[in-house]
Design a protein around this motif. Structure first.
Motif, PDB file in Angstrom:
ATOM      1  N   VAL A  84      30.582  17.264   9.504  1.00 14.24           N
ATOM      2  CA  VAL A  84      29.843  17.643  10.713  1.00 14.24           C
ATOM      3  C   VAL A  84      29.037  18.928  10.560  1.00 14.24           C
ATOM      4  N   CYS A  85      29.296  19.724   9.521  1.00 11.26           N
ATOM      5  CA  CYS A  85      28.581  20.996   9.390  1.00 11.26           C
ATOM      6  C   CYS A  85      27.080  20.731   9.215  1.00 11.26           C
ATOM      7  N   PRO A  86      26.245  21.203  10.161  1.00 13.54           N
ATOM      8  CA  PRO A  86      24.817  20.856  10.082  1.00 13.54           C
ATOM      9  C   PRO A  86      24.027  21.704   9.091  1.00 13.54           C
ATOM     10  N   THR A  87      24.583  22.807   8.621  1.00 13.87           N
ATOM     11  CA  THR A  87      23.809  23.697   7.757  1.00 13.87           C
ATOM     12  C   THR A  87      24.277  23.657   6.307  1.00 13.87           C
ATOM     13  N   GLY A  88      25.323  22.900   6.024  1.00  6.58           N
ATOM     14  CA  GLY A  88      25.845  22.883   4.658  1.00  6.58           C
ATOM     15  C   GLY A  88      26.631  24.126   4.303  1.00  6.58           C
ATOM     16  N   ALA A  89      27.072  24.867   5.327  1.00  7.86           N
ATOM     17  CA  ALA A  89      27.889  26.056   5.060  1.00  7.86           C
ATOM     18  C   ALA A  89      29.259  25.665   4.516  1.00  7.86           C
ATOM     19  N   LEU A  90      29.728  24.488   4.914  1.00  9.77           N
ATOM     20  CA  LEU A  90      31.009  23.972   4.415  1.00  9.77           C
ATOM     21  C   LEU A  90      30.716  22.860   3.420  1.00  9.77           C
ATOM     22  N   ARG A  91      31.264  23.023   2.212  1.00  9.99           N
ATOM     23  CA  ARG A  91      30.997  22.052   1.147  1.00  9.99           C
ATOM     24  C   ARG A  91      32.235  21.872   0.299  1.00  9.99           C
ATOM     25  N   LYS A 102      29.318  31.639   4.115  1.00  6.97           N
ATOM     26  CA  LYS A 102      29.201  32.265   5.438  1.00  6.97           C
ATOM     27  C   LYS A 102      27.762  32.539   5.845  1.00  6.97           C
ATOM     28  N   ASP A 103      26.918  32.880   4.853  1.00  5.29           N
ATOM     29  CA  ASP A 103      25.509  33.167   5.167  1.00  5.29           C
ATOM     30  C   ASP A 103      24.855  32.018   5.925  1.00  5.29           C
ATOM     31  N   LEU A 104      25.243  30.795   5.561  1.00  4.69           N
ATOM     32  CA  LEU A 104      24.590  29.622   6.139  1.00  4.69           C
ATOM     33  C   LEU A 104      25.126  29.250   7.515  1.00  4.69           C
TER      34      LEU A 104
ATOM     35  N   PHE B  27      13.849  21.019  21.914  1.00  3.98           N
ATOM     36  CA  PHE B  27      13.672  19.940  20.950  1.00  3.98           C
ATOM     37  C   PHE B  27      13.670  20.492  19.520  1.00  3.98           C
ATOM     38  N   LEU B  28      12.875  21.530  19.297  1.00  8.04           N
ATOM     39  CA  LEU B  28      12.745  22.061  17.932  1.00  8.04           C
ATOM     40  C   LEU B  28      14.016  22.760  17.468  1.00  8.04           C
ATOM     41  N   THR B  29      14.650  23.523  18.362  1.00  5.66           N
ATOM     42  CA  THR B  29      15.866  24.235  17.947  1.00  5.66           C
ATOM     43  C   THR B  29      17.040  23.271  17.815  1.00  5.66           C
ATOM     44  N   GLY B  30      16.958  22.108  18.482  1.00  4.36           N
ATOM     45  CA  GLY B  30      17.981  21.091  18.284  1.00  4.36           C
ATOM     46  C   GLY B  30      17.728  20.301  17.020  1.00  4.36           C
ATOM     47  N   LEU B  31      16.453  20.089  16.733  1.00  6.15           N
ATOM     48  CA  LEU B  31      16.064  19.295  15.568  1.00  6.15           C
ATOM     49  C   LEU B  31      16.579  19.902  14.262  1.00  6.15           C
ATOM     50  N   VAL B  32      16.640  21.239  14.203  1.00  4.26           N
ATOM     51  CA  VAL B  32      17.087  21.869  12.953  1.00  4.26           C
ATOM     52  C   VAL B  32      18.555  21.552  12.663  1.00  4.26           C
ATOM     53  N   LEU B  33      19.319  21.192  13.699  1.00  9.68           N
ATOM     54  CA  LEU B  33      20.705  20.780  13.455  1.00  9.68           C
ATOM     55  C   LEU B  33      20.798  19.279  13.234  1.00  9.68           C
ATOM     56  N   PHE B  34      19.695  18.581  13.475  1.00  5.75           N
ATOM     57  CA  PHE B  34      19.716  17.120  13.439  1.00  5.75           C
ATOM     58  C   PHE B  34      19.248  16.594  12.092  1.00  5.75           C
ATOM     59  N   PRO B  36      19.249  17.338   8.204  1.00  7.40           N
ATOM     60  CA  PRO B  36      19.956  18.207   7.261  1.00  7.40           C
ATOM     61  C   PRO B  36      19.080  19.180   6.459  1.00  7.40           C
ATOM     62  N   PRO B  37      17.917  18.764   5.915  1.00  4.53           N
ATOM     63  CA  PRO B  37      17.143  19.741   5.135  1.00  4.53           C
ATOM     64  C   PRO B  37      16.654  20.930   5.963  1.00  4.53           C
ATOM     65  N   LEU B  38      16.608  20.772   7.288  1.00  2.59           N
ATOM     66  CA  LEU B  38      16.180  21.885   8.137  1.00  2.59           C
ATOM     67  C   LEU B  38      17.341  22.801   8.516  1.00  2.59           C
ATOM     68  N   GLY B  39      18.554  22.387   8.111  1.00  2.00           N
ATOM     69  CA  GLY B  39      19.759  23.102   8.531  1.00  2.00           C
ATOM     70  C   GLY B  39      19.737  24.594   8.253  1.00  2.00           C
ATOM     71  N   THR B  40      19.129  24.977   7.119  1.00  2.00           N
ATOM     72  CA  THR B  40      19.145  26.401   6.768  1.00  2.00           C
ATOM     73  C   THR B  40      18.414  27.252   7.794  1.00  2.00           C
ATOM     74  N   LEU B  41      17.481  26.625   8.537  1.00  2.00           N
ATOM     75  CA  LEU B  41      16.763  27.379   9.568  1.00  2.00           C
ATOM     76  C   LEU B  41      17.695  27.817  10.696  1.00  2.00           C
ATOM     77  N   ALA B  42      18.841  27.165  10.795  1.00  4.87           N
ATOM     78  CA  ALA B  42      19.761  27.471  11.891  1.00  4.87           C
ATOM     79  C   ALA B  42      20.733  28.586  11.518  1.00  4.87           C
ATOM     80  N   GLN B  43      20.691  29.058  10.264  1.00  2.00           N
ATOM     81  CA  GLN B  43      21.710  30.005   9.859  1.00  2.00           C
ATOM     82  C   GLN B  43      21.654  31.282  10.691  1.00  2.00           C
ATOM     83  N   ASP B  44      22.836  31.821  10.901  1.00  2.00           N
ATOM     84  CA  ASP B  44      23.058  33.010  11.730  1.00  2.00           C
ATOM     85  C   ASP B  44      22.882  32.731  13.219  1.00  2.00           C
ATOM     86  N   GLY B  45      22.531  31.509  13.567  1.00  2.00           N
ATOM     87  CA  GLY B  45      22.624  31.116  14.970  1.00  2.00           C
ATOM     88  C   GLY B  45      21.473  31.526  15.865  1.00  2.00           C
TER      89      GLY B  45
END
Lengths: 277, 220
Positions: A84-91, A102-104, B27-34, B36-45
């Motif tokens: 479920v991790c959407p950012t790949g922080a957990l692998r 943690k950065d991710l 839409f856009l801020t939800g899309l980054v969690l939807f 996977p390759p955009l996931g890094t844009l969501a880091q740090d919340g």
């Protein structure tokens, strides 16, 4: 080769050296707690407490037993948090453990919602929602990576009774099975090697003298069904529907523009004919 | 100068653009969690923080409008639920109209045509869907039993897919479809300046235009 930790509650004296070593190695501060009438402390896992020993008082066959259970990330093979991790922080690490980058971390908290063992923790700002998840990293945090340096995790290193062992997963499960057989021979008929098969195999295995629920562990833990419904059905469906919609709109544009232009041409021609005639 | 009629009042237009703007951010801020390759844009919340700011606007703006313009809101809500034979006509004519650009095929439409009504219905339903599932994730995190949080994420995504896809359809139908060119006519004008030409009203919302003419006849 897969590695694992083997925990034998019968050897554990609840000295909690592992708890302290975990905090020390990973630079997690101590937290002030209040007495709750038990040696067990702190009361729960926290963002600063990735590992704790739980104390349980049970009566079995007229005897009093004080059972100690290790509570921390179980490093599942089929890990709901990784799914479920959407950012790949957990692998998954090549050794089988669930590593945490943690950065991710975006602080979404899905890992906590979906973990069958309820181990991830975070300090969440109620208003902004900003958070960073914390859990056992198996001492593989970059810069503090004991495993890469060839050491055991800090908890295992500090264990004075060898209740915690670190090694190859195959060897440790063979060792665990042997201990279970010995327990069963001594009349512990419910003895069970927990984690050998659960969730595709945990990378923390428990030599239990009784059924898992006696130790406060979930019997037959599962990745929650919502995980599959969400990640394996709904989300791919969403990508497909989204892509098809964009393609469909594009096709509609091309078709409609063509028919519109040809309509306009025939209209003009008719107008022209009408003007001439 | 060409005669014009008002299609959407200023307050309605402000609500539309505030709501649409907040939805675009959501839409856009939800899309980054939807994806996977955009996931890094969501880091740090930070995308999640933006998502929350936009969510408050998205939820509260219609409520403010409802409080300020109760009568008008009720009329608009009734409009979404009032379906007549022109709506079935719209569905029958849909292919010939939107693909073959046969404008004769479309029966006269009301103030909102059937497509607009369906989108307006979806906006209301998804507003409630986003609000309920989003509130669970915002306010009941770690408090509610995990199973609630798990299915809240699932349902939030379900509403997101349905509404997100139709958001594109809505934009396309309003400003992208070959029949609505040039841009400064019809749907765009009705929501940007609030007014449409009499010609447009008569040809695209014939039933509504008839009603205006009739009521003006009564008044004068």
């Amino acid at each position: 080769m897969e590695k694992a930790i083997l925990f034998d509650p019968a050897l554990c004296t609840a000295c909690r050296a592992c708890q302290v070593a975990c905090k020390q190695w990973n630079a997690n501060g101590a937290v002030q707690t209040t007495s709750r009438g038990s040696y067990e402390n702190p009361s729960d896992l926290t963002p600063e407490t990735w590992l704790k020993i739980e104390f349980r008082e049970v009566e079995r066959n007229g005897n009093f037993d004080w059972l100690f259970t290790r509570r921390a990330c179980m490093h599942c093979t089929d890990a709901a948090c990784v799914r479920v991790c959407p950012t790949g922080a957990l692998r998954h690490h090549e050794l089988g453990f669930v590593t945490y980058h943690k950065d991710l971390c975006s602080g979404c908290g899905y890992c906590r919602d979906f973990c069958p063992f309820d181990t991830p923790r975070s300090e969440r700002d109620f208003l902004t929602g900003l958070a960073k998840m914390e859990k056992c990293t198996l001492c593989m945090t970059p810069g503090l990576d004991r495993v890469a340096a060839g050491y055991e995790p800090a908890c295992v290193k500090s264990c004075p009774t060898d209740a915690l062992k670190y090694g190859g997963r195959g060897e440790l499960s063979a060792e665990g099975r042997k201990r279970i057989q010995a327990l069963q021979a001594r009349g512990y008929t419910n003895a069970y090697l927990y984690g050998e098969k659960e969730l595709g195999g945990l990378h923390v295995m428990y030599v239990l003298g009784d059924s898992p629920e006696v130790y406060g562990l979930p019997t037959d833990p599962k990745v929650p069904p919502a995980t599959f419904a969400w990640k394996d059905v709904l989300q791919p469906l969403g990508w497909a529907v989204g892509a098809l919609t964009l393609v469909g709109l594009g096709l509609n544009y091309l078709v409609a523009r063509k028919t519109k232009l040809s309509r306009e041409r025939t209209d003009k021609k008719e107008e022209g004919n009408a003007a001439r005639g | 100068m060409q005669q014009e009629v008002e299609k959407y009042s200023k307050s309605t237009r402000i609500l539309h653009w505030v709501h649409a703007g907040s939805f675009a951010v959501l839409f856009l801020t939800g899309l980054v969690l939807f994806i996977p390759p955009l996931g890094t844009l969501a880091q740090d919340g930070w995308s999640r923080l933006l998502h929350r700011v936009a969510a408050v606007i998205f939820v509260v703006a219609p409520l403010i409008y409802l409080g300020m313009y109760w009568e008008k809101s009720m009329t608009a809500i009734r409009e979404a639920f009032t379906w007549g034979k022109e709506d079935f006509g719209w569905m029958k004519a849909g292919y010939r109209y939107y693909f073959q650009c046969d404008e004769e095929a479309m029966p006269p439409q009301g103030h909102m045509n059937t497509g607009q009504k369906m989108w307006w219905l979806l906006v209301m339903v998804s507003w409630a869907g986003f609000l309920i599932t989003g509130a669970v994730m915002w306010f009941a995190k770690t408090l509610a039993p995990p199973v609630f949080l798990q299915w809240a994420v699932f349902l939030h995504d379900l509403v997101f897919i349905g509404t997100g896809v139709m958001f594109f359809v809505h934009i396309y139908m309003s400003v992208g479809h070959p029949l609505v060119h040039p841009l400064r006519e019809g749907a765009w004008n009705s929501m940007f300046r609030g007014k449409v030409s009499v010609h447009y009203a008569r040809t695209h919302h014939g039933k509504w235009f008839e009603e205006i003419v009739r009521s003006q006849g009564k008044n004068s």
